[in-house]
Motif scaffolding. Structure first.
Motif, PDB file in Angstrom:
ATOM      1  N   GLN A   1     -13.761 -16.306 -22.443  1.00  0.00           N
ATOM      2  CA  GLN A   1     -14.451 -15.263 -23.206  1.00  0.00           C
ATOM      3  C   GLN A   1     -14.726 -15.722 -24.630  1.00  0.00           C
TER       4      GLN A   1
ATOM      5  N   LYS B   1      -9.320 -15.407 -20.924  1.00  0.00           N
ATOM      6  CA  LYS B   1      -9.563 -15.054 -22.323  1.00  0.00           C
ATOM      7  C   LYS B   1     -10.148 -16.226 -23.095  1.00  0.00           C
TER       8      LYS B   1
ATOM      9  N   TYR C   1     -10.821  -5.618 -21.512  1.00  0.00           N
ATOM     10  CA  TYR C   1     -10.863  -6.657 -22.529  1.00  0.00           C
ATOM     11  C   TYR C   1     -11.444  -6.061 -23.810  1.00  0.00           C
TER      12      TYR C   1
END
Length: 391
Positions: free
Chosen positions: A353, A350, A19
């Motif tokens: 995140q 994601k 990532y």
């Protein structure tokens, strides 16, 4: 940050899909990137950092060992290794232990013990190992050979011979594969990379019985599910069984690379001098970390916290399932949970995140939760609130 990532992509072999986050430091349940953004961590370095980050007692214990001795080689004894061995064997119900550098390396050693066990019995090299479909044991050649997922194996064949695969939680499929050459049955107590599937009570006790009846070694891979993650020090203890070999790593060092092969009964005394080795095995720093982990787990009552937080997490996730039709199923054991979706999980990981929460995948459709074992209700509330928002 982009400059660092560009340099990394130039300098590193491209073995990981990372990532675009560069982590800098951690504190308790939180990680911080180089720009200072805070992330609540529900991945714990893929199940490694059971004590969270920057625990002062853990740090102080390791600093003390660093000031004394970092390495001796396995040609000599050292006190931390001896003390760590005593603590590991007592906690795992094992008789002897061999310390390694990683989980995959410990898997390799366990395979060698199984092979030599058969060789000593029958004086042939045809010892067969029964492993499980959808399993994952590591990426070295031996570990890959007993990993029941062709996608990991295909470019690197041929694999080791004499490996058979049974269906996990299907005892009859195991029975059908047993022959006079079967030397071991290899399984994860909770399948991790395969989607977070715990063994059923009937299955794991049936495997133990089959091994007893046929004098086969039962080998439990507890690299991810062990060291307190599921509510007992080792997950097989929940089922009131003991394997002949246990393989441990990850949480065993809580950040310092260390693995272990524990043996008992038929598996003890198989390897002799020269049969196996590793330069950093029983390293004083690594084994000081093992001692620290066991001592701090006891001091902080980690197992009690895992069981209390598991009950709370289970309740919250059960309510979430009723609210979100995108969730197919939640499964797991203790603080090792998989939220399976009807759609790929990547975009949701994601999105979390971006909200400052780290979770990790298991396969394509599963959000995997592996928080540090110091997690509290407030952290679970933050996670569930974020899941409600993005799912």
């Amino acid at each position: 940050m982009n400059r660092y990532i560009q340099e990394a992509n130039q300098q590193f072999i491209s073995a990981y899909n990372r990532y675009p986050i560069i982590l800098d430091h951690g504190e308790g349940m939180y990680l911080y990137d180089i720009d200072g953004k805070r992330y609540l961590d529900f991945g714990s370095g893929i199940g490694v950092c059971g004590l969270g980050y920057h625990d002062p007692n853990y740090t102080r214990m390791l600093q003390g060992q660093i000031e004394k001795l970092l390495h001796t080689s396995n040609l000599f004894y050292n006190v931390p290794a001896i003390e760590a061995a005593k603590q590991f064997n007592q906690a795992a119900n094992m008789e002897q232990v061999f310390f390694t550098n990683s989980g995959a390396e410990a898997i390799e050693g366990a395979i060698k013990i199984a092979k030599k066990y058969h060789f000593l019995k029958y004086k042939n090299k045809n010892g067969e190992i029964i492993a499980m479909e959808k399993s994952f044991h590591g990426r070295s050649m031996g570990a890959l050979s007993i990993t029941g997922q062709e996608a990991y194996q295909e470019p690197f064949g041929p694999m080791l011979p004499h490996i058979k695969f049974a269906e996990f939680n299907d005892l009859e499929s195991v029975k059908q594969l047993i022959t006079e050459n079967t030397c071991a049955i290899f399984l994860e107590t909770v399948q991790g990379e395969g989607g977070i599937y715990p063994a059923t009570d009937f299955f794991i006790k049936g495997v133990r019985q089959l091994c007893d009846e046929h004098k086969i070694l039962m080998i439990s891979d507890e690299i991810q599910c062990g060291m307190g993650r599921c509510g007992q020090m080792f997950a097989y203890q929940i089922y009131n069984i003991v394997p002949d070999i246990v393989v441990s790593a990850k949480g065993l060092g809580c950040g310092i690379p260390v693995g272990a092969i524990g043996t008992r009964g038929l598996a003890t005394g198989i390897l002799n001098a020269g049969d196996h080795g590793t330069t950093y095995g029983s390293n004083p720093l690594a084994t000081a970390a093992v001692i620290s982990v066991f001592n701090l787990y006891n001091q902080y009552r980690i197992l009690s916290n895992v069981n209390a937080m598991t009950a709370y997490l289970d309740k919250e996730l059960s309510e979430l399932v009723l609210q979100k039709t995108v969730i197919k199923e939640v499964r797991g054991l203790g603080l090792m949970k998989g939220i399976e979706l009807f759609v790929p999980a990547t975009s949701y990981i994601k999105a979390l995140q971006e909200l400052g929460i780290i979770v990790i995948p298991s396969g394509t459709h599963v959000i995997r939760l592996l928080p540090p074992l110091i997690v509290q209700k407030e952290h679970i509330d933050m996670l569930v609130q974020a899941l409600r928002k993005i799912l």
